[in-house]
Design a protein around this motif. Sequence first.
Motif, PDB file in Angstrom:
ATOM      1  N   LEU A   1      21.178 -44.102   0.702  1.00  0.00           N
ATOM      2  CA  LEU A   1      20.619 -44.872  -0.406  1.00  0.00           C
ATOM      3  C   LEU A   1      20.563 -44.078  -1.708  1.00  0.00           C
ATOM      4  O   LEU A   1      20.838 -44.610  -2.782  1.00  0.00           O
ATOM      5  CB  LEU A   1      19.208 -45.364  -0.061  1.00  0.00           C
ATOM      6  N   GLU A   2      20.181 -42.805  -1.595  1.00  0.00           N
ATOM      7  CA  GLU A   2      19.974 -41.988  -2.786  1.00  0.00           C
ATOM      8  C   GLU A   2      21.152 -41.071  -3.090  1.00  0.00           C
ATOM      9  O   GLU A   2      21.074 -40.270  -4.011  1.00  0.00           O
ATOM     10  CB  GLU A   2      18.691 -41.161  -2.624  1.00  0.00           C
ATOM     11  N   ASN A   3      22.222 -41.188  -2.287  1.00  0.00           N
ATOM     12  CA  ASN A   3      23.382 -40.313  -2.446  1.00  0.00           C
ATOM     13  C   ASN A   3      22.928 -38.840  -2.430  1.00  0.00           C
ATOM     14  O   ASN A   3      23.324 -38.041  -3.276  1.00  0.00           O
ATOM     15  CB  ASN A   3      24.148 -40.655  -3.729  1.00  0.00           C
ATOM     16  N   ASP A   4      22.074 -38.525  -1.465  1.00  0.00           N
ATOM     17  CA  ASP A   4      21.414 -37.225  -1.373  1.00  0.00           C
ATOM     18  C   ASP A   4      22.055 -36.383  -0.267  1.00  0.00           C
ATOM     19  O   ASP A   4      21.825 -36.620   0.918  1.00  0.00           O
ATOM     20  CB  ASP A   4      19.925 -37.454  -1.088  1.00  0.00           C
ATOM     21  N   THR A   5      22.841 -35.403  -0.675  1.00  0.00           N
ATOM     22  CA  THR A   5      23.544 -34.532   0.264  1.00  0.00           C
ATOM     23  C   THR A   5      22.584 -33.794   1.182  1.00  0.00           C
ATOM     24  O   THR A   5      22.840 -33.664   2.380  1.00  0.00           O
ATOM     25  CB  THR A   5      24.413 -33.524  -0.510  1.00  0.00           C
ATOM     26  N   ARG A   6      21.497 -33.298   0.648  1.00  0.00           N
ATOM     27  CA  ARG A   6      20.530 -32.538   1.451  1.00  0.00           C
ATOM     28  C   ARG A   6      19.987 -33.388   2.605  1.00  0.00           C
ATOM     29  O   ARG A   6      19.901 -32.931   3.738  1.00  0.00           O
ATOM     30  CB  ARG A   6      19.380 -32.037   0.578  1.00  0.00           C
ATOM     31  N   SER A   7      19.645 -34.626   2.317  1.00  0.00           N
ATOM     32  CA  SER A   7      19.137 -35.517   3.369  1.00  0.00           C
ATOM     33  C   SER A   7      20.203 -35.790   4.419  1.00  0.00           C
ATOM     34  O   SER A   7      19.901 -35.848   5.614  1.00  0.00           O
ATOM     35  CB  SER A   7      18.646 -36.838   2.772  1.00  0.00           C
TER      36      SER A   7
END
Length: 126
Positions: free
Chosen positions: A60-66
């Motif tokens: 959803l957030e385009n968050d690589t870390r997640s």
Amino acid sequence: MNLKEPWFIGSLYAGMSVAKADINESNEAIKYYNKAIELDPGRADYYLEAAKLYDGKGMLENDTRSLKLAIENYEKFINIRDEFIRQIMKDRNLDAGQISAPGMEYARKRIKSIREDLFFRGELEK
């Protein structure tokens, strides 16, 4: 039952995580699952559910870390379940085709898909 046992307290945190996820508070839900894992690190389903939350957040957030944390938790889930399955196979003299392992195929598919996504983004270490 001793209500102060870590596994019991962990189950309460897991329950709170489900409640938070149900009202779309995924950051809080993740915090609660991480606390549940800290208290009961051998509980495979906590890793699977945390992975799903990280996975959803990452997409959803385009968050690589997640997404990387999702992979890490999916892998921990698989490792714990694999050990459990091997023990059951040994104890009951069964082969792999005779054992059902809910979540395992899903976790493997998601790891593959996330890795492909991260690779094409140029954000996957070799």
